[in-house]
Design a protein around this motif. Structure first.
Motif, PDB file in Angstrom:
ATOM      1  N   ASP A 148      -0.030 -40.928 -21.599  1.00  0.00           N
ATOM      2  CA  ASP A 148      -0.090 -39.808 -20.655  1.00  0.00           C
ATOM      3  C   ASP A 148      -1.224 -40.137 -19.697  1.00  0.00           C
ATOM      4  O   ASP A 148      -2.401 -40.008 -20.055  1.00  0.00           O
ATOM      5  N   ALA A 149      -0.874 -40.580 -18.496  1.00  0.00           N
ATOM      6  CA  ALA A 149      -1.887 -41.076 -17.553  1.00  0.00           C
ATOM      7  C   ALA A 149      -2.181 -40.058 -16.463  1.00  0.00           C
ATOM      8  O   ALA A 149      -1.272 -39.591 -15.765  1.00  0.00           O
ATOM      9  N   ALA A 150      -3.447 -39.709 -16.335  1.00  0.00           N
ATOM     10  CA  ALA A 150      -3.913 -38.888 -15.222  1.00  0.00           C
ATOM     11  C   ALA A 150      -4.397 -39.859 -14.150  1.00  0.00           C
ATOM     12  O   ALA A 150      -5.419 -40.528 -14.320  1.00  0.00           O
TER      13      ALA A 150
ATOM     14  N   GLY B 194      -1.550 -41.580 -26.271  1.00  0.00           N
ATOM     15  CA  GLY B 194      -2.720 -40.767 -25.972  1.00  0.00           C
ATOM     16  C   GLY B 194      -2.933 -40.661 -24.484  1.00  0.00           C
ATOM     17  O   GLY B 194      -2.182 -41.216 -23.686  1.00  0.00           O
ATOM     18  N   GLN B 195      -3.961 -39.928 -24.106  1.00  0.00           N
ATOM     19  CA  GLN B 195      -4.255 -39.717 -22.698  1.00  0.00           C
ATOM     20  C   GLN B 195      -5.224 -40.770 -22.181  1.00  0.00           C
ATOM     21  O   GLN B 195      -6.221 -41.085 -22.830  1.00  0.00           O
ATOM     22  N   ILE B 196      -4.929 -41.278 -21.005  1.00  0.00           N
ATOM     23  CA  ILE B 196      -5.838 -42.197 -20.331  1.00  0.00           C
ATOM     24  C   ILE B 196      -6.038 -41.726 -18.903  1.00  0.00           C
ATOM     25  O   ILE B 196      -5.234 -40.970 -18.358  1.00  0.00           O
ATOM     26  N   VAL B 197      -7.141 -42.167 -18.312  1.00  0.00           N
ATOM     27  CA  VAL B 197      -7.434 -41.892 -16.911  1.00  0.00           C
ATOM     28  C   VAL B 197      -7.246 -43.191 -16.143  1.00  0.00           C
ATOM     29  O   VAL B 197      -7.657 -44.259 -16.602  1.00  0.00           O
TER      30      VAL B 197
ATOM     31  N   THR C 221     -13.232 -34.272 -11.840  1.00  0.00           N
ATOM     32  CA  THR C 221     -13.476 -33.498 -13.059  1.00  0.00           C
ATOM     33  C   THR C 221     -12.571 -32.275 -13.126  1.00  0.00           C
ATOM     34  O   THR C 221     -12.014 -31.947 -14.175  1.00  0.00           O
ATOM     35  N   ILE C 222     -12.405 -31.599 -11.985  1.00  0.00           N
ATOM     36  CA  ILE C 222     -11.527 -30.430 -11.936  1.00  0.00           C
ATOM     37  C   ILE C 222     -10.079 -30.844 -12.204  1.00  0.00           C
ATOM     38  O   ILE C 222      -9.353 -30.213 -12.984  1.00  0.00           O
TER      39      ILE C 222
ATOM     40  N   ILE D 242      -8.303 -33.031 -19.944  1.00  0.00           N
ATOM     41  CA  ILE D 242      -9.265 -34.112 -20.209  1.00  0.00           C
ATOM     42  C   ILE D 242     -10.637 -33.636 -19.783  1.00  0.00           C
ATOM     43  O   ILE D 242     -10.884 -33.358 -18.616  1.00  0.00           O
ATOM     44  N   ARG D 243     -11.541 -33.540 -20.760  1.00  0.00           N
ATOM     45  CA  ARG D 243     -12.907 -33.054 -20.495  1.00  0.00           C
ATOM     46  C   ARG D 243     -13.923 -33.991 -21.098  1.00  0.00           C
ATOM     47  O   ARG D 243     -13.661 -34.669 -22.065  1.00  0.00           O
TER      48      ARG D 243
END
Length: 314
Positions: A191-193, A3-6, A305-306, A313-314
């Motif tokens: 999936d890391a932002a 999954g996606q993580i920040v 955020t942008i 990711i929102r």
């Protein structure tokens, strides 16, 4: 891919905790601390652990989960952090990994598999004793017969890594370099932002680091270390080797003055920050936010955020 993580990272004293909390509240996220020392109870001042108010502002994981006498390796942290991320995602929330320990973050994101470890440490203690007995050069030569690829990357004085590579071979029958190659061949687990914080001017980063160390000393860092030692904590344990704690312990033993300890902490932290930045700059996927003289958190939230929206990711 799970999954996606920040990820909010960067050198010390750049505002990772505050931005992490802001994004957790905006994204419906929960924070997973990626600080190798904030896991320890009673080590609050020297680790810049989040305050009670900050902890209440968003759910936090992997803070105050271990006694200072315990030895939490990167493998143990990765297992616990992965479990936390899986749990957070299963509840429809977003993991926000916040911290500056790059090896830990990489291990989590990549889903690094670690060789089996011996929980009682008997094998490792024997190898450490052997290192002390025959010396680093001889131990490294022995390792080169078992794992030449790994041995070629190590210095004879690097006792910890020589012992670990030797231990992995003895416990698994396979060289550490083979385990690492298997990990690199697999796609990332997450999936890391990744957002990294820094100052545009290196002098400003160092000024903030020095101010933080002064604030830690004023807040009672030496008293915190004195309390830990008075409880019987071994000054040689992993937790007490952290920057800030080993220098304060030396001052408490009378080996240096408190003023000298403070200066050594500042110097050690600046050097660590430089290594953190070198490590991060080699990663092209990192989205940088660079402060001027002071952090602009409102602007950073908008920028983040942008960037995250662009990653879905929102």
């Amino acid at each position: 891919m799970q999954g996606q993580i920040v990820v909010i990272t960067g050198p010390t004293a750049t505002g990772k905790t505050r931005l992490g909390i802001m994004l957790a509240r905006e994204l419906g996220g929960e924070i997973v601390s990626a600080d190798s020392m904030q896991i320890y109870r009673g080590m609050d001042i020297g680790t810049a652990k989040p305050t009670s108010e900050e902890l209440a502002a968003a759910p936090h994981h992997l803070i105050d989960v271990a006694e200072p006498s315990e030895n939490w390796s990167v493998s143990r942290w990765t297992e616990a952090a992965d479990a936390a991320c899986v749990d957070i995602l299963s509840r429809g929330k977003r993991p926000i990994v916040v911290g500056g320990t790059g090896l830990y973050i990489d291990s989590l994101v990549q889903g690094r598999s670690f060789a089996a470890r011996e929980e009682d440490g008997g094998c490792r203690r024997e190898l450490e004793e052997r290192y002390d007995e025959i010396g680093g050069e001889a131990m490294l030569r022995e390792l080169s017969q078992l794992d030449p690829e790994r041995a070629a990357k190590l210095h004879a004085n690097d006792k910890k890594r020589i012992v670990r590579a030797y231990e992995i071979y003895l416990l698994t029958g396979r060289p550490m370099s083979e385990h690492d190659a298997e990990t690199r061949a697999r796609p990332p687990r997450y999936d890391a932002a990744v957002i990294a914080l820094d100052y545009a001017d290196r002098a400003e980063l160092y000024r903030h680091i020095d101010a933080r160390v002064d604030a830690m000393a004023a807040a009672g860092l030496f008293g915190e270390v004195r309390s830990l030692l008075s409880c019987g904590l071994d000054a040689c344990c992993t937790a007490m080797q952290a920057i800030g704690y080993k220098e304060a312990a030396a001052a408490i033993r009378g080996e240096i003055s408190e003023a000298e300890a403070v200066e050594l902490i500042k110097r050690g932290t600046r050097r660590y920050a430089k290594r953190q930045l070198t490590y991060l700059r080699a990663k092209p996927e990192v989205h940088w936010i660079r402060w001027d003289a002071e952090p602009d958190f409102a602007g950073a939230r908008r920028d983040s955020t942008i960037f995250l929206a662009g990653r879905g990711i929102r």
